[in-house]
Enzyme design. Structure first.
Site, PDB file in Angstrom:
ATOM      1  N   HIS A  76      14.472  12.733 -53.086  1.00 34.60           N
ATOM      2  CA  HIS A  76      14.253  13.522 -51.878  1.00 34.60           C
ATOM      3  C   HIS A  76      15.504  14.276 -51.456  1.00 34.60           C
ATOM      4  O   HIS A  76      16.634  13.801 -51.616  1.00 34.60           O
ATOM      5  CB  HIS A  76      13.772  12.626 -50.733  1.00 34.60           C
ATOM      6  CG  HIS A  76      14.703  11.491 -50.418  1.00 34.60           C
ATOM      7  ND1 HIS A  76      15.781  11.623 -49.577  1.00 34.60           N
ATOM      8  CD2 HIS A  76      14.719  10.207 -50.841  1.00 34.60           C
ATOM      9  CE1 HIS A  76      16.411  10.468 -49.476  1.00 34.60           C
ATOM     10  NE2 HIS A  76      15.790   9.592 -50.239  1.00 34.60           N
ATOM     11  N   ASP A  77      15.305  15.476 -50.962  1.00 31.44           N
ATOM     12  CA  ASP A  77      16.358  16.321 -50.383  1.00 31.44           C
ATOM     13  C   ASP A  77      17.400  16.773 -51.410  1.00 31.44           C
ATOM     14  O   ASP A  77      18.502  17.175 -51.037  1.00 31.44           O
ATOM     15  CB  ASP A  77      17.057  15.608 -49.212  1.00 31.44           C
ATOM     16  CG  ASP A  77      16.073  15.147 -48.152  1.00 31.44           C
ATOM     17  OD1 ASP A  77      15.405  16.010 -47.560  1.00 31.44           O
ATOM     18  OD2 ASP A  77      15.944  13.922 -47.934  1.00 31.44           O
ATOM     19  N   GLY A 104      18.663  10.413 -53.779  1.00 34.69           N
ATOM     20  CA  GLY A 104      18.430  11.382 -52.718  1.00 34.69           C
ATOM     21  C   GLY A 104      19.671  12.182 -52.362  1.00 34.69           C
ATOM     22  O   GLY A 104      20.801  11.729 -52.543  1.00 34.69           O
TER      23      GLY A 104
END
Length: 268
Positions: A121-122, A139
């Site tokens: 994520h991100d 992440g």
């Protein structure tokens, strides 16, 4: 009109370009957008607010846009953007972002994700990055363009990897890697520059000699790292390599920089 296998499940109002191809048993959520020429082979799963760019091909059992693997995610609306002309192979995965991390996971154009690779994520992945089998990003990682991530390497969350790096297979990366760096080892250390990649990107012999000189000044010169960085900073006006390295380090001075084992210089 999109070519959709009758066994596929596509929730309305998923946005599909007219020439998209969706294979057997694929599953698409309602917020998925597929640009022109996208091909999904059998058993692909795409969820969340996921946009896939033109002419990208996704192979069987890849799973894209699912919820982030983060205890902080509470179901807020976030997104995954995948660029054009990508190849995403079997069992590759990529998550949508988190609200606390900016809300977007972004994968550039011309990226190849081999079997079992993962983008957390991100993350931000630049153009023309290659993930070998089972290469994984935690992440909030950023990876610069034309970087190669070797098989079963693992990149720690929040780590930055500069453009045109080589991360060897089975390497653990927990510190930021300067552009053009070559990293090796369970606790990854610089072992020189990604000379093969630099040659492919048009670096001349004189460019390579100059880059090696800057590398030595930064990591093997006298004094503290900060003092050596100032020496390299003075060269940024005449050396594109020095300018790229200084710009990368200055972009986030809070992060530790991956360095060589002291006293070892690898000559390619």
């Amino acid at each position: 009109m999109a070519k959709i296998d009758p066994t596929a499940r596509v929730e309305n109002p998923a946005g599909l370009a007219d020439d998209v191809e969706i294979g057997p048993y694929a599953v698409l959520g309602p917020d998925v957008v597929l640009k022109e020429g996208v091909k999904l082979l059998a058993h692909v799963n795409i969820q969340g607010a996921t946009t896939i760019g033109a002419r990208t091909t996704v192979f069987p059992f890849a799973s894209l846009g699912t919820a982030p693997q983060s205890v902080h995610y509470k179901g807020e609306p976030t997104a995954l953007f995948i660029g054009s002309d990508c190849i995403i192979r079997e069992h590759a995965t990529a998550s949508i972002g988190t609200a606390g991390g900016g809300g977007v996971t972004r994968i550039g154009n011309g990226v190849m994700m081999m079997t079992g690779s993962h983008v957390g994520h991100d993350c931000t992945v630049g153009d023309s990055v290659i993930f070998a089998n089972n290469a994984v990003l935690g992440g909030h990682v950023s990876v610069g363009e034309f970087t190669f991530l070797g098989g079963q390497c693992a990149v720690h969350q929040f780590t930055r990897i500069g453009a045109q790096c080589m991360i060897s297979g089975l390497t653990g990366v927990r510190e930021d890697v300067i552009p053009f760096g070559n990293v090796l080892g369970q606790a990854g250390k610089l072992v020189g520059l990604n000379v093969i990649g630099m040659k492919r990107r048009g670096f001349s012999k004189s460019d390579l000699h100059a880059a090696r000189a800057v590398y030595r000044d930064l990591f093997f010169g006298e004094g503290t790292f900060e003092a050596r960085l100032e020496t390299v900073r003075e060269q940024a006006g005449t050396s594109a390599f020095a300018a790229a390295v200084v710009s990368f380090i200055d972009a986030d001075r809070k992060r530790p920089i991956c360095q060589p084992s002291r006293g070892v210089i690898k000559e390619e």
